[in-house]
Write an enzyme that holds these catalytic residues in place. Structure first.
Site, PDB file in Angstrom:
ATOM      1  N   GLY A 143       0.758  -1.195   0.007  1.00 31.85           N
ATOM      2  CA  GLY A 143       0.033   0.033  -0.114  1.00 31.85           C
ATOM      3  C   GLY A 143       0.929   1.014   0.024  1.00 31.85           C
ATOM      4  O   GLY A 143       1.921   1.487  -0.707  1.00 31.85           O
ATOM      5  N   CYS A 144       0.338   2.088   0.810  1.00 31.67           N
ATOM      6  CA  CYS A 144       0.978   3.504   0.881  1.00 31.67           C
ATOM      7  C   CYS A 144       2.575   3.495   1.326  1.00 31.67           C
ATOM      8  O   CYS A 144       3.181   4.308   1.000  1.00 31.67           O
ATOM      9  CB  CYS A 144       0.405   4.668   1.698  1.00 31.67           C
ATOM     10  SG  CYS A 144      -1.353   4.897   1.143  1.00 31.67           S
ATOM     11  N   ALA A 145       2.924   2.491   1.984  1.00 31.74           N
ATOM     12  CA  ALA A 145       4.245   2.182   2.529  1.00 31.74           C
ATOM     13  C   ALA A 145       5.281   1.528   1.301  1.00 31.74           C
ATOM     14  O   ALA A 145       6.223   1.724   1.242  1.00 31.74           O
ATOM     15  CB  ALA A 145       4.353   1.360   3.645  1.00 31.74           C
TER      16      ALA A 145
END
Length: 362
Positions: A143-145
C-alpha cells in the site's frame, strides 16, 4: 552509501478537480447517508484541489467487472510504467547522459492496485532493451508504504552489490479499484482522497561509476533504513477481497495511531545513528491525507513548514498510494539542497507498518 541518482513521475491523462469528484460522490452516495452534507465536507477539508486518473469520470458512472478493471490496470500500468522508466534513465535534470537499459541490474516493481502474472516489469522488459538477465523483484501488498519499502530493498541490494544500478518502479492505479456498489463510509472517504500515479527511481551502488552521470552537485544517499510492524493491527488499512474486486479498508483511527506510535519509532531509529529530529532538514513524508500530515506534525513536534512539500503534492495529486512519496522526493531532488543535509523518508502502510529511511545529500 547507495545513492538516489534520478527520479521521474508520469501523470495519468485525465485530470478531475475536487468539485467534479464531490458532485460524483453526492450523486452516488446521497441516498445512503442522512448526514450526506456533513460527510461531503471531507472533500474540502482534505485540501486536495485535483487528481489524475487513467480513465475519465464518465467511465466511473458505469459498472465494470473485476476482469475489465484488471485488464485496464495491466494496459495502463505497462504503458505508463514504460514511460516512467524511460524518463528516469533519460532525465537530463539529474543525469549528464542517458543510462543504457542493459546497465540495469534489477527492477523492483511496487503496486497494490492490480494483478498481473507475468508481472508488469516483465511486460515492460519485452518493450525496452533491458539485459535479459536483469533481476525482477515484484512486490505487492504494501500500500502507501510500498514506495519507501522499495527504496529500502534497493538500498540493501546495492549494499550487497556495490556496482549495481537498480530501478524502483511504482505504479498505483487506485481509481480502477473503485466499487460503485460499495456504499460504505470507507468508500466515500476513499473517493475524496485516492488517485493514480506512476514514478520510477534509480538507485546506484558505491562502485557504479556514477561520476560520469551525476549532474547535480549533491544528491541524496541512503544512509540507513528501518521497517516496523505494529502487532495485532491487521484491520487498520488494506483490502477486503470479494467477488467483484478490492474493497478498501481504511480505519478512522489512523491519525490517532500515528500520534501515539510514530514518535518513539522515529526517535529510536535516529538515535541509532546519533541523529536528533531537530537535525533533519528535509522531511520526505508520504502524504496519506491532511489529517495524516497533521498527525506527523503533532506526533514528532516538528514545525508545520516541514510538511509543506508533502502537502503541496497532496493538493495537486491526492494520495497515489506507494507512488506518492516519490513525487515528494522528486521535488526535494529538484531543489539545490546543500551537501551534508539530512533527510527523513517516512511512509505508513498495511500491517499496520512504517518504513523509515535516513538520507544524506552528498
Amino acid at each position: 552509501m547507495p545513492t538516489i541518482m534520478s527520479i521521474a513521475e508520469v501523470i495519468p491523462p485525465h485530470e478531475i478537480n475536487q468539485d467534479q469528484a464531490s458532485e460524483f460522490a453526492r450523486e452516488l452516495f446521497g441516498d445512503s447517508f442522512k448526514d450526506i452534507e456533513r460527510l461531503m465536507k471531507a472533500f474540502q477539508n482534505g485540501q486536495i484541489k485535483k487528481r489524475h486518473f487513467v480513465k475519465d469520470i464518465e467511465w466511473f458512472h458505469q459498472n465494470h467487472s473485476f476482469a475489465d478493471k484488471n485488464d485496464a490496470y495491466i494496459d495502463s500500468a505497462v504503458r505508463l510504467g514504460k514511460e516512467a522508466v524511460e524518463k528516469c534513465l533519460h532525465n537530463d535534470n539529474f543525469l549528464k547522459k542517458k543510462i543504457p537499459y542493459d546497465d540495469i541490474d534489477a527492477i523492483f516493481f511496487i503496486s497494490t492496485t492490480g494483478f498481473a502474472t507475468p508481472s508488469i516489469e516483465a511486460r515492460i522488459m519485452n518493450q525496452l532493451p533491458f539485459n535479459p538477465h536483469t533481476k525482477r523483484v515484484p512486490i505487492w501488498g504494501l500500500g502507501c508504504a510500498g514506495g519507501a519499502v522499495g527504496l529500502s530493498r534497493a538500498f540493501e541490494y546495492c549494499l550487497a552489490f556495490p556496482k549495481a544500478k537498480v530501478l524502483v518502479l511504482s505504479v498505483e492505479l487506485c481509481s480502477l479499484t473503485f466499487q460503485r456498489n460499495d456504499l460504505s463510509k470507507s468508500n466515500l472517504i476513499g473517493t475524496t482522497l485516492f488517485a493514480d500515479g506512476v514514478a520510477c527511481v534509480l538507485v546506484c551502488g558505491d562502485s557504479a561509476a556514477m561520476n560520469d552521470y551525476q549532474k547535480k552537485e549533491a544528491v541524496p544517499s541512503i544512509y540507513a533504513n528501518q521497517s516496523t510492524l505494529m502487532p495485532n493491527s491487521l484491520d487498520v488499512m488494506g483490502w477486503d477481497m470479494k467477488d467483484t474486486g478490492l474493497y478498501v479498508v481504511f480505519s478512522r483511527d489512523i491519525p490517532r495511531i500515528i500520534e501515539h506510535w510514530l514518535k518513539p519509532n522515529v526517535t529510536g531509529f535516529l538515535k541509532q545513528y546519533n541523529v536528533g529530529l531537530e537535525e533533519i532538514d528535509c522531511f520526505i513524508a508520504h502524504p496519506g491525507g491532511k489529517k495524516v500530515l497533521d498527525a506527523y506534525v503533532t506526533s514528532l513536534d516538528i514545525p508545520s513548514s516541514m510538511i509543506d512539500v508533502a502537502l503541496e503534492v497532496l493538493k495537486e495529486f491526492g494520495n497515489m498510494s506507494s507512488a506518492t512519496i516519490f513525487y515528494v522526493l522528486k521535488r526535494y531532488m529538484e531543489m539545490n539542497i546543500p551537501t551534508g543535509s539530512l533527510g527523513l523518508c517516512t511512509a505508513l502502510g498495511p500491517g499496520f507498518s512504517s518504513e523509515l529511511l535516513l538520507l544524506r545529500w552528498q
